[in-house]
Design a protein around this motif. Structure first.
Motif, mmCIF file in Angstrom:
data_model
loop_
_atom_site.group_PDB
_atom_site.id
_atom_site.type_symbol
_atom_site.label_atom_id
_atom_site.label_comp_id
_atom_site.label_asym_id
_atom_site.label_seq_id
_atom_site.Cartn_x
_atom_site.Cartn_y
_atom_site.Cartn_z
ATOM 1 N N ALA A 61 0.827 -1.209 0.000
ATOM 2 C CA ALA A 61 0.000 0.000 0.000
ATOM 3 C C ALA A 61 0.859 1.257 0.000
ATOM 4 O O ALA A 61 0.485 2.271 -0.600
ATOM 5 C CB ALA A 61 -0.928 -0.003 1.211
ATOM 6 N N THR A 62 2.019 1.200 0.651
ATOM 7 C CA THR A 62 2.914 2.367 0.622
ATOM 8 C C THR A 62 3.542 2.558 -0.756
ATOM 9 O O THR A 62 3.915 3.673 -1.114
ATOM 10 C CB THR A 62 4.046 2.208 1.665
ATOM 11 O OG1 THR A 62 4.837 1.053 1.356
ATOM 12 C CG2 THR A 62 3.480 2.084 3.066
ATOM 13 N N ASN B 103 1.961 1.317 -3.676
ATOM 14 C CA ASN B 103 0.855 1.515 -4.620
ATOM 15 C C ASN B 103 -0.451 1.521 -3.832
ATOM 16 O O ASN B 103 -1.030 0.462 -3.589
ATOM 17 C CB ASN B 103 0.847 0.397 -5.665
ATOM 18 C CG ASN B 103 -0.351 0.482 -6.590
ATOM 19 O OD1 ASN B 103 -0.902 1.558 -6.815
ATOM 20 N ND2 ASN B 103 -0.776 -0.660 -7.121
ATOM 21 N N PRO B 104 -0.910 2.672 -3.385
ATOM 22 C CA PRO B 104 -2.075 2.753 -2.479
ATOM 23 C C PRO B 104 -3.403 2.449 -3.173
ATOM 24 O O PRO B 104 -4.313 3.289 -3.211
ATOM 25 C CB PRO B 104 -2.019 4.195 -1.964
ATOM 26 C CG PRO B 104 -1.341 4.966 -3.052
ATOM 27 C CD PRO B 104 -0.338 4.015 -3.663
ATOM 28 N N SER B 105 -3.507 1.220 -3.703
ATOM 29 C CA SER B 105 -4.764 0.836 -4.362
ATOM 30 C C SER B 105 -5.756 0.321 -3.317
ATOM 31 O O SER B 105 -5.382 -0.092 -2.220
ATOM 32 C CB SER B 105 -4.499 -0.253 -5.404
ATOM 33 O OG SER B 105 -4.127 -1.459 -4.777
ATOM 34 N N HIS C 124 -5.217 -3.319 -1.650
ATOM 35 C CA HIS C 124 -4.300 -3.524 -0.529
ATOM 36 C C HIS C 124 -4.925 -3.112 0.793
ATOM 37 O O HIS C 124 -4.727 -3.779 1.822
ATOM 38 C CB HIS C 124 -3.000 -2.769 -0.769
ATOM 39 C CG HIS C 124 -2.218 -3.268 -1.946
ATOM 40 N ND1 HIS C 124 -1.821 -4.587 -2.056
ATOM 41 C CD2 HIS C 124 -1.765 -2.643 -3.067
ATOM 42 C CE1 HIS C 124 -1.149 -4.749 -3.186
ATOM 43 N NE2 HIS C 124 -1.109 -3.588 -3.810
ATOM 44 N N PHE C 125 -5.710 -2.039 0.795
ATOM 45 C CA PHE C 125 -6.348 -1.610 2.033
ATOM 46 C C PHE C 125 -7.444 -2.595 2.449
ATOM 47 O O PHE C 125 -7.647 -2.837 3.648
ATOM 48 C CB PHE C 125 -6.916 -0.195 1.877
ATOM 49 C CG PHE C 125 -5.855 0.864 1.784
ATOM 50 C CD1 PHE C 125 -5.130 1.236 2.901
ATOM 51 C CD2 PHE C 125 -5.556 1.462 0.562
ATOM 52 C CE1 PHE C 125 -4.143 2.209 2.826
ATOM 53 C CE2 PHE C 125 -4.568 2.431 0.477
ATOM 54 C CZ PHE C 125 -3.856 2.801 1.606
ATOM 55 N N LEU D 113 4.071 10.016 3.304
ATOM 56 C CA LEU D 113 2.792 9.515 2.827
ATOM 57 C C LEU D 113 1.729 10.595 2.933
ATOM 58 O O LEU D 113 1.770 11.450 3.811
ATOM 59 C CB LEU D 113 2.385 8.294 3.660
ATOM 60 C CG LEU D 113 3.339 7.095 3.567
ATOM 61 C CD1 LEU D 113 2.996 6.056 4.623
ATOM 62 C CD2 LEU D 113 3.275 6.465 2.186
ATOM 63 N N PHE E 262 -3.636 8.589 2.426
ATOM 64 C CA PHE E 262 -3.145 7.250 2.751
ATOM 65 C C PHE E 262 -3.498 6.880 4.191
ATOM 66 O O PHE E 262 -4.000 5.777 4.457
ATOM 67 C CB PHE E 262 -1.626 7.184 2.548
ATOM 68 C CG PHE E 262 -1.011 5.885 3.015
ATOM 69 C CD1 PHE E 262 -0.907 4.806 2.159
ATOM 70 C CD2 PHE E 262 -0.552 5.743 4.314
ATOM 71 C CE1 PHE E 262 -0.347 3.604 2.582
ATOM 72 C CE2 PHE E 262 0.016 4.553 4.749
ATOM 73 C CZ PHE E 262 0.114 3.491 3.882
ATOM 74 N N TYR E 263 -3.240 7.782 5.116
ATOM 75 C CA TYR E 263 -3.499 7.489 6.519
ATOM 76 C C TYR E 263 -4.985 7.328 6.801
ATOM 77 O O TYR E 263 -5.389 6.502 7.626
ATOM 78 C CB TYR E 263 -2.902 8.585 7.406
ATOM 79 C CG TYR E 263 -1.396 8.541 7.483
ATOM 80 C CD1 TYR E 263 -0.741 7.520 8.182
ATOM 81 C CD2 TYR E 263 -0.613 9.502 6.843
ATOM 82 C CE1 TYR E 263 0.637 7.474 8.248
ATOM 83 C CE2 TYR E 263 0.776 9.458 6.901
ATOM 84 C CZ TYR E 263 1.396 8.433 7.605
ATOM 85 O OH TYR E 263 2.764 8.384 7.671
ATOM 86 N N LYS F 34 -7.174 6.131 4.678
ATOM 87 C CA LYS F 34 -7.526 4.788 4.177
ATOM 88 C C LYS F 34 -7.010 3.694 5.099
ATOM 89 O O LYS F 34 -7.674 2.664 5.297
ATOM 90 C CB LYS F 34 -6.957 4.597 2.769
ATOM 91 C CG LYS F 34 -7.642 5.427 1.699
ATOM 92 C CD LYS F 34 -7.015 5.186 0.336
ATOM 93 C CE LYS F 34 -7.700 6.004 -0.756
ATOM 94 N NZ LYS F 34 -7.055 5.803 -2.079
ATOM 95 N N LEU F 35 -5.825 3.902 5.676
ATOM 96 C CA LEU F 35 -5.251 2.910 6.583
ATOM 97 C C LEU F 35 -6.100 2.781 7.845
ATOM 98 O O LEU F 35 -6.382 1.664 8.308
ATOM 99 C CB LEU F 35 -3.820 3.300 6.949
ATOM 100 C CG LEU F 35 -3.010 2.264 7.747
ATOM 101 C CD1 LEU F 35 -2.833 0.985 6.930
ATOM 102 C CD2 LEU F 35 -1.655 2.838 8.135
#
Length: 538
Positions: A157-158, A160-162, A165-166, A203, A207-208, A210-211
């Motif tokens: 994810a880091t 390729n933040p698709s 992966h999440f 990031l 990103f965060y 979504k994480l």
């Protein structure tokens, strides 16, 4: 040999190691008391009572572990029928899956090192502790799979933040919680701290977000079971699965309490035989630690520190880190590859030392004060010692032309280590089979005769005897007497150490079996005061 052939060859070697170690366990060991028998019996009670939402132990809701492994056992029985063999392959399947994830993580970290990725599979399989736990009915190899699955998708994810992966992070976290509770957070959050700290590129806020949503999704997966189970299991069970178990284990563990330094001392054993491989230590001096190595080493060390601060400690609590150690080990070796011939003398010497111990044990054990319910098989001890010593001599004398050949041979020798550990105590292991004793209980229950159990009961007889009713747990003479008045035909299970058996009136024993250095005794409940020749009370 091209990269594809190397991966296929290493995967085959790793598969053989894990499969043989598992088969050795199935052949030599019955389902072991207390942990394995408890977990299988919980699954059996779920199956027998149709209680697929709330796990049961002796008829009561069992809150100590989440239900995923019990569901897997029930799925296995749905396909293959109720048995004790096919369920013992389930941890192995997750172990093989872990090998695949280790390979993928290695490539995600170092995509230009196909050879190292292939070798990491064999290193993982050849780590004795990891290989051995694939043969046990425990939660930790399954948890390891989900921990490493989550780590792999965090890394990806880091890069390729698709969305995929999440989603997979959520699945790994949620199923990890359903495997062994929130402890998966210790592994994943610690990894993320080091991963994000050492990351060169910052990031995005997106990103965060979504994480965080991924972990929230994992919580929803766990709550999809926990909420209806809490409602069905009652207030006490609901409190236990949401609060009690996690708080007790993290703050003041009620079992397995060890000193602060316990894991540090065990590190050489946890990573054996690679902890005795000299080129690994010389490679540490030669290697320039890149970002990825810093992340892994920081994660491994920090996790050991965190688990050391928790009072309850067991070897298998660090199983994800034991498996992930292979990534560091392999990368260090491939980063400082030597053209000189390689040897593994220290591993060989350790095997010879083990052989000496095996020779001495059958003569030392009878002279100790340890409770022994079996006669040491001296011939088996000597055969095991001879086999491991020959392997040790070979490793001392052998010069390898490549790291790959050395790693392959040492990994395969792990099978021998496990075999020679089981062979000498085969007669002891066979005595731990409680099937006959448990079936005697089943016959009594079928006749409508209640069976009392003295003090805490770990459900060890439910699956072995395919019992359909719980045992009645009693804690003192008053409870026993009250029950006898109501049911004079009741039977009674109690336990006695081997050294005290001469005080026992043998004529009153209807059935007995070995139980953790003691004997489990089945007698008529009304005879319990007359069980001892010297004293009339327990």
């Amino acid at each position: 040999m091209n990269n594809y052939q190397s991966v296929r060859q290493n995967a085959l070697i790793a598969f053989v190691v894990i499969l043989l170690v598992t088969l050795i366990g199935i052949y030599f060991r019955p389902i072991m008391i207390i942990d394995e028998t408890r977990y299988v019996s919980v699954a059996w009670e779920m199956w027998d009572k149709g209680s697929f939402l709330v796990p049961l132990l002796n008829g009561e809701p069992y809150h100590h572990k989440p239900p995923l492994i019990f569901w897997l056992f029930n799925l296995d029985w749905l396909i293959f029928g109720v048995n004790d063999i096919s369920i013992r392959l389930i941890p192995m399947l997750f172990g093989l899956g872990t090998l695949a994830i280790v390979y993928k993580i290695y490539l995600a970290l170092w995509n230009d090192d196909q050879e190292g990725a292939a070798q990491s599979i064999v290193v993982t399989a050849g780590t004795v502790v990891f290989a051995f736990y694939n043969s046990l009915i425990m939660f930790d190899v399954i948890l390891t799979f989900f921990v490493l699955l989550g780590i792999y998708h965090i890394i990806k994810a880091t890069q390729n933040p698709s969305r995929y992966h999440f989603i997979m992070i959520a699945v790994a976290f949620g199923l990890g919680v359903l495997t062994k509770g929130p402890v998966i957070l210790v592994h994943l959050l610690t990894f993320m701290v080091f991963s994000f700290y050492f990351m060169k590129n910052r990031l995005s806020k997106d990103f965060y977000i979504k994480l965080v949503l991924s972990f929230f999704g994992g919580v929803l997966i766990a709550l999809a079971w926990a909420i209806p189970a809490g409602i069905a299991g009652g207030e006490e069970y609901r409190y236990a699965i949401f609060f009690g178990q996690t708080a007790n284990r993290m703050v003041n563990s009620f079992a397995h309490q060890r000193p602060l330094w316990w894991y540090l001392v065990l590190v050489p054993l946890l990573t054996f035989p690679w902890s005795l491989y000299k080129p690994f230590y010389t490679s540490i001096k030669k290697t320039v630690f890149d970002q990825q190595l810093k992340v892994l080493v920081g994660w491994l060390l920090a996790t050991i520190v965190i688990f050391s601060l928790i009072s309850g400690k067991q070897v298998h609590y660090l199983m994800p880190e034991i498996a992930a150690f292979s990534l560091v080990f392999t990368r260090l070796l491939t980063s400082s590859a030597s053209s000189q011939q390689i040897s593994s003398k220290m591993v060989g010497y350790s095997y010879i030392l083990y052989g000496v111990v095996l020779v001495a044990l059958p003569f030392i054990l009878p002279k100790t004060k340890a409770d022994m319910t079996f006669e040491p098989d001296i011939v088996a001890f000597l055969i095991a010692a001879a086999l491991i010593c020959m392997a040790g001599i070979y490793l001392i004398r052998k010069k390898f032309s490549s790291q790959q050949k050395m790693i392959t041979l040492v990994s395969l020798s792990t099978v021998l280590v496990v075999f020679v550990t089981h062979l000498p105590i085969h007669n002891f292991l066979s005595q731990l089979d409680m099937s006959r004793f448990s079936k005697s209980i089943a016959i009594l229950q079928e006749k409508g005769i209640p069976v009392l159990h003295y003090k805490k009961y770990h459900d060890q007889y439910q699956f072995a005897g395919r019992l359909h009713q719980p045992l009645i747990v009693v804690y003192d003479n008053k409870e026993i007497d009250n029950y006898i008045q109501k049911n004079p035909n009741a039977m009674f299970i109690t336990y006695e150490k081997q050294k005290n058996m001469q005080k026992v009136n043998q004529d009153l024993i209807i059935e007995k079996t070995d139980f953790k250095g003691k004997y489990a005794l089945l007698i008529k409940a009304k005879d319990y005061k007359n069980l001892y020749k010297v004293s009339s009370t327990k």
